[in-house]
Write a protein that holds these residues in place. Sequence first.
Motif, PDB file in Angstrom:
ATOM      1  N   TRP A  26       0.835  -1.207   0.000  1.00 58.49           N
ATOM      2  CA  TRP A  26       0.000   0.000   0.000  1.00 58.49           C
ATOM      3  C   TRP A  26       0.867   1.253   0.000  1.00 58.49           C
ATOM      4  CZ3 TRP A  26      -2.262   2.642   4.784  1.00 58.49           C
ATOM      5  CH2 TRP A  26      -3.127   3.673   4.405  1.00 58.49           C
ATOM      6  N   ASP A  27       1.927   1.268   0.842  1.00 58.74           N
ATOM      7  CA  ASP A  27       2.836   2.422   0.873  1.00 58.74           C
ATOM      8  C   ASP A  27       3.507   2.624  -0.484  1.00 58.74           C
ATOM      9  OD1 ASP A  27       3.911   1.706   4.273  1.00 58.74           O
ATOM     10  OD2 ASP A  27       2.185   2.815   3.501  1.00 58.74           O
ATOM     11  N   GLN A  28       3.950   1.514  -1.109  1.00 57.09           N
ATOM     12  CA  GLN A  28       4.602   1.639  -2.420  1.00 57.09           C
ATOM     13  C   GLN A  28       3.639   2.184  -3.461  1.00 57.09           C
ATOM     14  OE1 GLN A  28       6.073  -2.289  -3.182  1.00 57.09           O
ATOM     15  NE2 GLN A  28       7.861  -2.086  -1.832  1.00 57.09           N
ATOM     16  N   THR A  29       2.415   1.616  -3.513  1.00 57.82           N
ATOM     17  CA  THR A  29       1.445   2.112  -4.501  1.00 57.82           C
ATOM     18  C   THR A  29       1.055   3.562  -4.208  1.00 57.82           C
ATOM     19  OG1 THR A  29      -0.317   1.129  -3.144  1.00 57.82           O
ATOM     20  CG2 THR A  29       0.509  -0.160  -4.995  1.00 57.82           C
ATOM     21  N   ARG A  30       0.965   3.909  -2.915  1.00 56.80           N
ATOM     22  CA  ARG A  30       0.614   5.293  -2.574  1.00 56.80           C
ATOM     23  C   ARG A  30       1.744   6.239  -2.971  1.00 56.80           C
ATOM     24  NH1 ARG A  30      -0.407   6.230   3.609  1.00 56.80           N
ATOM     25  NH2 ARG A  30       1.828   5.799   3.544  1.00 56.80           N
ATOM     26  N   ASP A  31       3.007   5.828  -2.705  1.00 60.56           N
ATOM     27  CA  ASP A  31       4.136   6.675  -3.110  1.00 60.56           C
ATOM     28  C   ASP A  31       4.180   6.820  -4.629  1.00 60.56           C
ATOM     29  OD1 ASP A  31       6.330   5.343  -0.528  1.00 60.56           O
ATOM     30  OD2 ASP A  31       4.776   6.890  -0.476  1.00 60.56           O
ATOM     31  N   ALA A  32       3.972   5.681  -5.332  1.00 56.96           N
ATOM     32  CA  ALA A  32       3.961   5.759  -6.802  1.00 56.96           C
ATOM     33  C   ALA A  32       2.830   6.663  -7.285  1.00 56.96           C
ATOM     34  CB  ALA A  32       3.811   4.359  -7.397  1.00 56.96           C
ATOM     35  N   HIS A  33       1.664   6.558  -6.632  1.00 54.53           N
ATOM     36  CA  HIS A  33       0.537   7.413  -7.029  1.00 54.53           C
ATOM     37  C   HIS A  33       0.848   8.875  -6.747  1.00 54.53           C
ATOM     38  CE1 HIS A  33      -3.592   9.170  -6.361  1.00 54.53           C
ATOM     39  NE2 HIS A  33      -3.698   8.662  -7.572  1.00 54.53           N
ATOM     40  N   MET A  34       1.494   9.160  -5.611  1.00 58.57           N
ATOM     41  CA  MET A  34       1.865  10.543  -5.294  1.00 58.57           C
ATOM     42  C   MET A  34       2.877  11.083  -6.306  1.00 58.57           C
ATOM     43  SD  MET A  34       2.097  10.428  -1.127  1.00 58.57           S
ATOM     44  CE  MET A  34       2.660  12.129  -1.074  1.00 58.57           C
ATOM     45  N   LYS A  35       3.840  10.220  -6.693  1.00 55.05           N
ATOM     46  CA  LYS A  35       4.810  10.651  -7.697  1.00 55.05           C
ATOM     47  C   LYS A  35       4.112  10.953  -9.019  1.00 55.05           C
ATOM     48  CE  LYS A  35       8.788   8.179  -5.774  1.00 55.05           C
ATOM     49  NZ  LYS A  35       9.763   7.090  -5.989  1.00 55.05           N
ATOM     50  N   LEU A  36       3.175  10.070  -9.400  1.00 56.99           N
ATOM     51  CA  LEU A  36       2.428  10.313 -10.642  1.00 56.99           C
ATOM     52  C   LEU A  36       1.618  11.602 -10.531  1.00 56.99           C
ATOM     53  CD1 LEU A  36       1.179   6.722 -11.492  1.00 56.99           C
ATOM     54  CD2 LEU A  36       2.904   8.033 -12.722  1.00 56.99           C
ATOM     55  N   GLN A  37       1.021  11.848  -9.350  1.00 60.79           N
ATOM     56  CA  GLN A  37       0.273  13.095  -9.176  1.00 60.79           C
ATOM     57  C   GLN A  37       1.198  14.305  -9.256  1.00 60.79           C
ATOM     58  OE1 GLN A  37      -1.736  12.480  -5.427  1.00 60.79           O
ATOM     59  NE2 GLN A  37      -3.674  11.988  -6.459  1.00 60.79           N
ATOM     60  N   MET A  38       2.414  14.165  -8.684  1.00 59.86           N
ATOM     61  CA  MET A  38       3.378  15.270  -8.782  1.00 59.86           C
ATOM     62  C   MET A  38       3.776  15.505 -10.233  1.00 59.86           C
ATOM     63  SD  MET A  38       5.735  14.374  -5.443  1.00 59.86           S
ATOM     64  CE  MET A  38       6.920  15.669  -5.816  1.00 59.86           C
ATOM     65  N   GLU A  39       3.994  14.390 -10.976  1.00 56.42           N
ATOM     66  CA  GLU A  39       4.299  14.545 -12.399  1.00 56.42           C
ATOM     67  C   GLU A  39       3.132  15.179 -13.146  1.00 56.42           C
ATOM     68  OE1 GLU A  39       7.129  10.553 -12.688  1.00 56.42           O
ATOM     69  OE2 GLU A  39       5.490  10.878 -14.120  1.00 56.42           O
ATOM     70  N   GLU A  40       1.919  14.744 -12.786  1.00 57.87           N
ATOM     71  CA  GLU A  40       0.736  15.332 -13.429  1.00 57.87           C
ATOM     72  C   GLU A  40       0.650  16.826 -13.113  1.00 57.87           C
ATOM     73  OE1 GLU A  40      -4.135  14.754 -13.509  1.00 57.87           O
ATOM     74  OE2 GLU A  40      -2.894  13.848 -11.948  1.00 57.87           O
ATOM     75  N   ASN A  41       0.882  17.199 -11.845  1.00 60.98           N
ATOM     76  CA  ASN A  41       0.830  18.614 -11.472  1.00 60.98           C
ATOM     77  C   ASN A  41       1.917  19.406 -12.191  1.00 60.98           C
ATOM     78  OD1 ASN A  41      -1.281  18.055  -9.742  1.00 60.98           O
ATOM     79  ND2 ASN A  41       0.039  17.744  -7.971  1.00 60.98           N
ATOM     80  N   ALA A  42       3.124  18.789 -12.280  1.00 57.20           N
ATOM     81  CA  ALA A  42       4.201  19.485 -12.978  1.00 57.20           C
ATOM     82  C   ALA A  42       3.854  19.681 -14.450  1.00 57.20           C
ATOM     83  CB  ALA A  42       5.509  18.705 -12.836  1.00 57.20           C
ATOM     84  N   LEU A  43       3.337  18.614 -15.081  1.00 59.42           N
ATOM     85  CA  LEU A  43       2.935  18.740 -16.487  1.00 59.42           C
ATOM     86  C   LEU A  43       1.815  19.756 -16.650  1.00 59.42           C
ATOM     87  CD1 LEU A  43       3.001  15.041 -17.753  1.00 59.42           C
ATOM     88  CD2 LEU A  43       4.503  16.891 -18.462  1.00 59.42           C
ATOM     89  N   THR A  44       0.842  19.715 -15.709  1.00 61.44           N
ATOM     90  CA  THR A  44      -0.263  20.675 -15.787  1.00 61.44           C
ATOM     91  C   THR A  44       0.247  22.100 -15.657  1.00 61.44           C
ATOM     92  OG1 THR A  44      -1.726  19.011 -14.812  1.00 61.44           O
ATOM     93  CG2 THR A  44      -2.505  21.273 -14.805  1.00 61.44           C
ATOM     94  N   SER A  45       1.180  22.297 -14.688  1.00 58.20           N
ATOM     95  CA  SER A  45       1.750  23.647 -14.530  1.00 58.20           C
ATOM     96  C   SER A  45       2.517  24.069 -15.777  1.00 58.20           C
ATOM     97  CB  SER A  45       2.671  23.676 -13.316  1.00 58.20           C
ATOM     98  OG  SER A  45       1.980  23.319 -12.153  1.00 58.20           O
ATOM     99  N   ARG A  46       3.302  23.126 -16.321  1.00 55.67           N
ATOM    100  CA  ARG A  46       4.059  23.445 -17.540  1.00 55.67           C
ATOM    101  C   ARG A  46       3.126  23.755 -18.704  1.00 55.67           C
ATOM    102  NH1 ARG A  46       8.444  25.812 -19.525  1.00 55.67           N
ATOM    103  NH2 ARG A  46       9.132  24.887 -21.496  1.00 55.67           N
ATOM    104  N   ILE A  47       2.053  22.932 -18.852  1.00 55.66           N
ATOM    105  CA  ILE A  47       1.092  23.183 -19.933  1.00 55.66           C
ATOM    106  C   ILE A  47       0.394  24.516 -19.724  1.00 55.66           C
ATOM    107  CG2 ILE A  47      -1.126  22.381 -20.861  1.00 55.66           C
ATOM    108  CD1 ILE A  47      -0.110  19.529 -20.442  1.00 55.66           C
TER     109      ILE A  47
END
Length: 934
Positions: A472-493
Amino acid sequence: MYLRALEIQGFKSFPDKTVLTFGEDITAIVGPNGSGKSNISDAIRWVLGEQSTRALRGGKMEDVIFGGTAKRKQTGYAEVSLVLDNTAHLFDMEESEVMVTRRYYRSGESEYYINRRSVRLKDVNELFMDTGLGREGYSIIGQGRIDEILSVKSADRREVFEEAAGISRFRHRKEEAERKLERTDENLVRINDKISELELQVEPLREQSEKAKKFLVLRDELRGLEISVWLDTLERIRANNIKLEADYQEAVRRREEVKISQEKAYAAAEKFSQEMRDKDVEADRLRFEMQGRQAKANELESAIAVLKSSIQHNLESAQRIRTDLEQQEGREGNLSEQIGQRRARLDEIETQLREGRTALEAKSQEAEEAARSAGRLAQELEALRGQADLGTAGAAEAKALLSALAAAAQEVMDRDETVRREANELEERLEEAQKEARAAKRRYDDAVEERDAVKNVIQGYQLRMDARKKKWDQTRDAHMKLQMEENALTSRIKLLTEMEKDHEGYTRAVKLVMGEAQRGTLHNIHGPVADLLKAPDRFTVAIETALGGAMQNLVVEREEDGKAVIQYLKRRDGGRATILPVSSIRPGYLKEGQALSREPGFVGIGDQLISFDPRYQNVFSNLLGRVAVMENLDAAIAAARKYGYKFRIVTLDGQVLNPGGSMTGGSASRSAGILSRANELERLHSQLQEIRTRVAEGARAVTEAERENTAAAYELETAQAQLRQWEDAILKAEGELSHRRSVAADLERQEAGHREELEQLKSRSAQIETDTQAARVRIQNLEGETAALRSEAEGKARGQTEVQERSARIAREAADLTAAQAALEAEREATRSGLAELESLKASMAGDRDQNRALVADYEEKNTGLTREIGEKEEALAAIQEESRDKNESIARLNQEKLDLEGQRVKATRESQSLNEELLRTEGEVSRLDQRRV
């Protein structure tokens, strides 16, 4: 060569765009001092490449930019364009006009353009060499310039004549060649020095070379061996991986089988426990029914005994009444005869009483004399008899003591029997208590065993929960990283979108025009060139380099729309913009395009490498139709030489070969990355979609992992609740075991007390036996003494006997007379009363006979009912006894079934424990194999 026009904007005193057109005649500019006449010549000198701020009458290069006034703001850059006539093709260019432009920004950046193509300062200097317009030329003669020319040294004056003679180009080439030769000589010197140094290293290097060659051979051999080893290792790893995967699948399958078997064992144990509880309930019910039946049987036995006693009593009463009736029948006939005899006897008794009184008086005198003689002998005899009586009393006392000892011995025997019976009962109770204690110990051991099993289960659940928590911790960390990437991409876009929306990177004029077009003030504005095309990433640098400043050209529908744009910019002082009307723009074609396509390294014509709306075909054909794109600079140089530098060539990395042979290159300039920004924005949108898909998958994975973690926590909590239950059961079993052991210890103490009492009774019985023997000896002695005294008393008694015989004879005779008199009187009274009784009996015997016969019939009827009732009760008692035997057999059968179920439950529990241990081992093996797989 003629000067056609001069365009000045933002240079010194020219904030607005100013265009000076020169005809073929002489043009003179006049005005008062300070009006800015010299600024025009400074502008011409500046656009021709002047670098000296002193020559431009300033302290620093930024001084050439309009600095502003009290009413006008300063400008951000200075730009001067010089238009020269090239109809005679004095310049090696195809165009009939040559426009040289120089632009300088306050940030210090400087740009040079020839016919709106970005070039270097060197290209501008080489363009004007041998034309008289160079820095060293004589085309611009300012104040004091003639005196300066005449006063300088001949070597310095020589530059003016060389420029006028048209050989300055060659002089510069000569100087450049000499500088190159000097640098080459210097390089040769350094190379010779290095050769000298390297010659000293040749021999060591030769040895090192041999070693290196040997090393290379060995390295190649080692590499081959390593490859072989790696291939063998990979093969083993592949085989091990296949085996590991098979082992893993087998372990997973075995784990599932063990789980299923364990659940079945748990279910079986629970089923057996439930069946045992049902058997206990049924056995308790049967025992309760048996107790009721036994009580009822006891009542029936008591009732039967009472009924039998009543029957016996009734039989005895009836027999007695029958006997009386038989006697009454015999006596009733003699009553009349007896009555007559009794009356005759009364008369005889009266006569005998008178005669007896006379004889009695004579005997009384004789009796008194005999009595005095007997008195003396009686006293002596009484003394002897007193002593004999004392002996007899002692013997009686000894016999009484003997009787008391016998009673005490009987009491001891009874108490011994009671104590032994109680001891046997205590022994049975102790055995039962010990059995219950052993059962309590088994229950305690079973509870401890169950608790340990539950602990093992909890350990397994804890391991599973830790694994699921980690997942659960691994999937949550991976999901948080994906959300951070999504936020970064959204900010860049968002940033790039805002830059696209605000036309970031475009000139102020383009921004103003596009803003007005969006507000609807300006119409038919299609937008800047960069917004109307799409270029693949591979060609982005080449297209941006080829377009250069033309990327910010505005495309409009007609010339009138372009005029409106220009008027708006003039009103707003918004700067300059190049307008491309779609209706009037003419396409450009590269005649050598077909032949050029066969050249090595050829990529394509500029307008063929981009995509755009077909209505802008002429626009992009005009801008890029004469631009060839090559892969690299070598291919571009070869193509330019082959076709005589007639058209512009751009490489994929942004290097430019201009018509006429000039080259522009270096690091690629992306003109603020306008095209790259659009491509990046498109690429980021696709990446954002992919990231969002992965984020959704990650969210589902997090939800699934959280659900599994919650399920594992629930299983762990359930197992912990079971552990608490078994710990409570252990405490209860401990309390029961302690109680059973205390009861057993108490019974053992009672048994020890009974044994001690039996020993005391044994010793007391021995003492009683001893006392009994002593009493018997004393009785024997006392009886001997009494016998001697009685013998002496008999001697005295014989003399007294004679006196007593005579006295007794007299007394007997007197007593006989007295008795006869009393008998006669008694007979008289008896005869009288008997006569009365016979007379009344005769009257009452008739009624008693009927009453006795009724009583006999009543007793017989009662006995018949009682016999029938006894038969019924005996039948009921037999039924109850038969049912009790059935119940006992059922209880025995239930106990046997319970024992069988207990054995099966213990077996299932042990099997579940072994399966749990096997499950833990299997899960450990699965985890280990899974880690090996990873």
